[in-house]
Structures are given as structure tokens and as C-alpha cells.
Scaffold this active site. Structure first.
Site, short mmCIF file in Angstrom:
data_model
loop_
_atom_site.label_atom_id
_atom_site.label_comp_id
_atom_site.label_asym_id
_atom_site.label_seq_id
_atom_site.Cartn_x
_atom_site.Cartn_y
_atom_site.Cartn_z
N THR A 191 -13.98 -1.94 27.10
CA THR A 191 -14.50 -2.27 26.68
C THR A 191 -14.07 -2.38 24.95
O THR A 191 -13.89 -0.70 24.93
CB THR A 191 -16.42 -1.98 26.63
OG1 THR A 191 -17.12 -2.68 25.94
CG2 THR A 191 -16.98 -0.24 26.64
N GLU A 219 -21.32 -0.76 29.59
CA GLU A 219 -20.99 1.38 30.12
C GLU A 219 -22.57 1.26 31.26
O GLU A 219 -22.56 2.13 31.17
CB GLU A 219 -21.99 1.40 28.65
CG GLU A 219 -20.82 2.27 27.82
CD GLU A 219 -20.64 0.48 27.20
OE1 GLU A 219 -20.88 -0.77 27.23
OE2 GLU A 219 -19.92 1.19 26.07
N LYS A 275 -29.71 -7.24 7.32
CA LYS A 275 -30.64 -7.04 6.03
C LYS A 275 -30.45 -7.90 4.98
O LYS A 275 -29.72 -7.81 3.25
CB LYS A 275 -30.09 -5.16 6.20
CG LYS A 275 -29.89 -4.65 6.88
CD LYS A 275 -28.89 -3.58 7.26
CE LYS A 275 -28.77 -3.38 9.01
NZ LYS A 275 -27.08 -2.96 9.61
N TRP A 326 -35.19 -7.08 7.63
CA TRP A 326 -34.80 -6.88 9.05
C TRP A 326 -34.49 -8.58 9.46
O TRP A 326 -35.90 -8.47 9.55
CB TRP A 326 -34.07 -6.02 9.57
CG TRP A 326 -33.60 -4.40 9.59
CD1 TRP A 326 -33.37 -4.88 7.81
CD2 TRP A 326 -33.67 -3.20 10.14
NE1 TRP A 326 -32.73 -3.12 8.43
CE2 TRP A 326 -32.90 -2.23 9.32
CE3 TRP A 326 -32.72 -3.71 11.25
CZ2 TRP A 326 -32.53 -1.68 9.76
CZ3 TRP A 326 -32.65 -2.13 11.96
CH2 TRP A 326 -32.17 -1.08 11.36
#
Ligand code: AMP
Length: 549
Positions: free
Chosen positions: A187, A334, A444, A449
Site C-alpha cells: 500500500t 491494513e 486547517k 478544522w
């Protein structure tokens, strides 16, 4: 209690990939596995071909633990490798053939592949890196349209079909430890070399059962059952096509492998073979809907799991207009990958289209055996609620134990005993996980955020917008501001201007759908959006292109 109270006379059955097959071969010996419209094999032939492939590989000296790489398009051969390679105890490395030549070289050398199975389409790659493949000893060539060259810079063991045909006696697969590694693939992250994730037999079997059960038990809005016809639209090199070929084989259903993805052929296969179940990233769905041939195909029987990236509501609506039933799935390389699916809970609206779309746009509800937590920067668990965004961490039996030959990155992935996804999320009042952004993609702006996904989602619903990608770019005053790359829909009468899009944003801000500072968004009207090797928006490249002007 004495040991004799519970005599251990029976031998525990290991959870190995071969155990998914026994019932299938007895249940559906005549059911078919297709390769495009070109070849069809029955499951009983498939079973025989697995034995032949196992015998060929063992005959070539492949030993338990050896890595065997495959470079092929999505095919019945690939499915054969999914089973036969791990079933002789070797590790199947599904090579990502869409990486750059250098990255592919890195992955094959890092994996230490000794044997490669290579479709002739990828032989030029072998020649382009000639002399730099440090571990490969033998190549099995897969011929389809073109014959393989007589000489290659590596020894050729033979051609796949001819090698299989030479095996005329039965072959017994060896007994295996369920904890032996079965698969490995790479990956790519934002920095550094690709990382190898790996899964054991036990993990793949549990993933097949866990994901299969979840998909079969629920029917709203999508279910996967024994009467479905399956075709993958996630490449088989990417997280085993999300593990669904293992499920489809366990179910013993008709499977269609489309080879190299050619949009018109994909649509034809869906129509002609009656495909009812598939999965892919949003880009693939976009492609199915946008292709000129699409309007000639009835997609109303198709069910699709969308994952790998957020499903923009605009796209979900376009799919719903064609009668496609969609569900969102969440996972990552994963995680094998499926850990959450956005099935509707009992009592949730099924007849109100807007409410239904809203549930679908949630990332998903953790499936059986998955424990999901949202933690703050100190690893403390956060309660539900949109105000409690933190990192999503996971526990479940099918998460990669680490990165191959990378102890430090493995420890980082598993810090504190949980697998850290790098995704920002919160849990909503109904218990669904909602990914708000990747940690590294969140924008940001002056201390606030803003989720790039949220902005993409609202912009995707503008009637003139076909596709949109949002990234944060440096801003001297605010630190960062959003940059939206927008592809407009074909055939719209008046191309929208940046000013109009800003006006649209103002209206959705007034409805409280997105943060006020989204007004700082800079718009670029573009013709295409860069994609990664697996078809996701390539934000790394958009940022890099912006940086280089
Ligand atoms: P990969 O390892 O390439 O499969 O990428 C995994 C990443 O894709 C995750 O960490 C998420 O950031 C993203 N992703 C996967 N599924 C979803 C989803 N349903 N919604 C939003 N993001 C997703």
C-alpha cells in the site's frame, strides 16, 4: 477439573483457505466461473486446476513461506492463485501493476518474490527493470492474445496453461498451520516506500465468514446471496478485491472476471451475464454511469458496495436514478479490508429517498467481530457525537499484524495495542462510524478544522458538478484554504463560474451544512482529476501540482 474430563480426541480443524472449498465443489460442481465472454470453467474444473497449479508450483521448487508474485488482469487465473498459492503454504504477493515501474520493482524486491506469474502485457516491465530484480528465479508466463517472447531476461518456466495441462495426476495439498501467512501486497502512503501488509489463512477465512455473514444477513439496501452473479470492480491486486472473490467462491455462485477494465466491456458483461453484485471505488461507479454505452444497459438489478473513499451524495443520487442499489463499506489495506458496512438498522426509513441517502452516506456500522473506537490525541476514548471527532482505532481478528519487514512502522501502526487507521471520525447517535477525513487531508483554516470530504460532498450535489476533489493549500493569512478541483457535467448549458459555486457554498453554509470558512474555497475548473493506482482521488498529486505551479 482433570484433563481427562475433556478428552482431546478430535483434531481441531484449522481455518485454512482450502477449507472454504470443500462444500463449494460438492454443492455447485457445474456452476461457472467466466473470464470475459471468452472462457468459462465449471467449479469442478476450477478445483482440478487448483490441484494442477499447486503441483506445478511445487514442481518448480516453491516451498512453504516462499513468495510468489502475480501480475495479471482480473481473471479466473488470478482466482486460482488466490487459492492454490497459499494452499501449498506459499505467500501470494498480488503485485500492484498500476504503480510506477520503480515502485513495482521496489515491491517485488522487498517481498523477495522467487517466482512470478506474469501476463504478457506486463513482460515489458520485466525487461524495463532487467537485471534489477534481485530475488526472482523463475517466471511463468500467461499468454492471452500475444505469444511470449522466446527469451526473457529471466528464466521462463513455461506458459501457464501448458504447465497446468502437463499435470495429469491428482495432487494433495499439504496440511497447513492456520497462522501461516497466505497473502502479501503493498500500500502506498503519503511518504516513504510502499508498505507490505499481510494476512494469514485464519484471518482470510474469518474475514470471509465475517464479511460474508454481514452481507448475507442484511438485505437493506444490499445483500450478497447464493443466487447472485458476482463480478469484481476492485482490482484483484488491491486487498484481494476486498476479499469478495473468497466469499463468492465459498457461496459457489456464478463469477465473472472482466480482465483489463474496459468500460464498455464491463457494462456489456453486467448486461449479458446478469451481474447482480459488485464493488468498487466511487470513480468506477462514476465511470459506469458516464460511459456513452451506459444508457443502453439496464442497471436496475445491480447492487454495489462502494468503499475505499467516501461516497459523495451527488453520485449516490445519480446511481439511485438508474436503479442501482448502493451500500457504503469501510476498510483499508491494513484491515483485509471490510470492517464496517452502512446497512440500514431496523426501523430506519426505506421509503423516504432523502433519509435513505443520508444513511447510505454514513461510512458504516462495524460488522460482527469488529471493535471500533474513536480516540483523542492522548488515546482517550471519545463519546458519540459530531463534536467528538478523533482517530478511528480498531480491533478485530483480520487486521494485518504489521508491515512486512518494517518493525518500526508496524509498532507505529499498532501503538497502544490498537490499529490506528489515520482516519478522523466520530460515532453518530445511531452507532454508525462517520469518517470526516483522513488525518492528513483535513484542512486547517485559521485554527478551525474543515473536512475536505464534507466539502466534496456538498459540492458534488451542485447540478453542474460531475466530480470534485478538495485539498488544503497554503494560505499566508489563514494557514490553509480549500482548493476545489471541479469537473463539470457534460452538456450543461451554462458552465458555472467560480463566483456561482461560491454563491452555492454560501447557500449551503446558511443551511448549516458546512463550516463558514468554506467560503474561502478557491475553485479550479478542470477536465480530469488525478487518480491513484486504485482509482481514488490523488490528493498528494493535486497538492504537488499546485506547489509546482
Ligand atoms: P486503502 O488502504 O488504499 O484501501 O485506503 C484506505 C482508506 O480509504 C481509509 O483509511 C479511508 O481513508 C478511505 N476509505 C475507505 N473506505 C471509505 C469510506 N467508506 N468512506 C470514506 N473513506 C473511506
Amino acid at each position: 477439573m482433570s484433563p481427562s474430563d475433556y478428552p482431546q480426541a478430535g483434531r481441531p480443524q484449522p481455518l485454512v483457505l482450502g477449507s472454504l472449498l470443500g462444500r463449494t465443489l460438492a454443492w455447485a460442481p457445474t456452476q461457472e466461473i467466466l473470464y470475459r465472454n471468452e472462457r468459462r470453467i465449471s467449479y469442478s474444473t476450477f478445483g482440478r486446476r487448483l490441484e494442477q497449479l499447486g503441483a506445478v508450483l511445487q514442481g518448480l521448487g516453491v516451498k512453504p513461506g516462499d513468495r510468489v508474485g502475480i501480475l495479471d488482469h482480473d481473471s479466473h487465473r488470478y482466482l486460482e492463485c488466490f487459492f492454490a498459492v497459499p494452499m501449498i503454504g506459499a505467500v501470494l504477493h498480488t503485485v500492484n501493476v498500476r504503480l510506477t515501474a520503480e515502485q513495482m520493482l521496489y515491491t517485488v524486491n522487498h517481498a523477495g518474490d522467487k517466482t512470478l506469474l506474469v501476463h504478457t502485457d506486463f513482460l515489458p516491465w520485466i525487461e524495463s527493470v532487467a537485471g534489477r530484480l534481485t530475488t526472482v528465479e523463475t517466471v511463468i508466463v500467461i499468454e492471452e492474445n500475444a505469444p511470449a517472447p522466446a527469451v526473457l531476461s529471466l528464466p521462463i518456466a513455461g506458459e501457464y496453461e501448458s504447465l497446468l495441462a502437463q499435470v495429469t495426476t491428482p495432487f494433495d495439498f499439504p496440511d497447513l498451520d492456520e497462522n501461516s501467512v497466505a497473502t502479501l501486497f503493498y500500500t502506498t502512503g503519503t511518504t516513504g516506500n510502499p508498505k507490505g501488509v499481510f494476512f494469514t489463512h485464519r484471518q482470510l477465512v474469518l474475514h470471509t465468514l465475517g464479511a460474508g455473514l454481514s452481507l448475507a444477513a442484511h438485505s437493506n439496501p444490499v445483500s450478497f446471496r447464493a443466487d447472485d452473479v458476482y463480478m469484481p470492480l476492485t482490482p484483484m491486486f488491491h486487498v484481494h478485491a476486498w476479499g469478495v472473490p473468497y466469499l463468492a467462491t465459498m457461496f459457489g455462485i456464478k463469477q465473472v472476471y472482466p480482465g483489463r477494465y474496459e468500460p464498455e466491456l464491463l457494462l456489456r458483461l453486467i448486461a449479458e451475464q446478469g451481474v447482480t453484485f459488485t464493488h468498487g471505488v466511487p470513480t468506477i461507479l462514476q465511470m459506469l454511469l458516464k460511459h456513452p454505452y451506459s444508457s443502453q444497459v439496464d442497471l436496475s438489478r445491480l447492487q454495489m458496495v462502494i468503499g475505499g473513499a467516501a461516497l459523495p451524495q451527488g453520485l449516490a443520487q445519480q446511481a439511485a436514478d438508474r436503479g442501482i442499489r448502493l451500500v457504503a463499506g469501510y476498510g483499508m489495506s491494513e484491515t483485509c479490508p471490510i470492517v464496517a458496512i452502512s446497512h440500514l438498522k431496523p426501523g430506519m426509513p426505506t421509503d423516504n429517498p432523502a433519509a435513505r441517502l443520508d444513511v447510505l452516506s454514513r461510512t458504516g456500522f462495524p460488522i460482527a467481530l469488529v471493535r471500533a473506537g474513536i480516540v483523542d490525541a492522548d488515546g482517550k476514548n471519545l463519546p458519540p457525537g459530531p463534536e467528538n471527532v478523533g482517530e478511528l482505532v480498531l480491533q478485530c481478528p483480520w487486521l494485518t499484524p504489521g508491515y512486512y519487514r518494517e518493525p518500526e512502522r508496524s509498532a507505529e501502526l499498532w501503538r497502544g495495542g490498537n490499529l490506528h487507521t489515520g482516519d478522523l471520525a466520530y460515532r453518530d447517535a445511531d452507532g454508525y462510524i462517520r469518517i470526516t477525513d483522513r488525518l492528513k487531508d483535513v484542512i486547517k483554516i485559521g485554527g478551525e478544522w474543515i473536512s475536505s470530504l464534507e466539502l466534496e460532498n456538498v459540492l458534488s450535489q451542485h447540478p453542474s458538478v460531475q466530480e470534485v476533489a478538495v485539498v488544503g493549500v497554503p494560505d499566508s493569512k489563514w494557514g490553509e484554504h480549500p482548493l476545489a478541483s471541479v469537473v463539470l457535467r457534460d452538456g450543461i448549458a451554462h458552465p458555472v463560474s467560480s463566483k456561482e459555486l461560491t454563491g452555492y457554498l454560501r447557500s449551503v453554509i446558511d443551511q448549516g451544512l458546512v463550516h463558514q470558512r468554506a467560503l474561502l474555497t478557491e475553485f479550479h475548473i478542470v477536465t480530469t482529476i488525478p487518480r491513484t493506482s486504485v482509482g481514488k482521488i490523488d490528493k498528494k498529486r493535486i497538492r504537488a501540482e499546485r506547489k509546482s505551479g
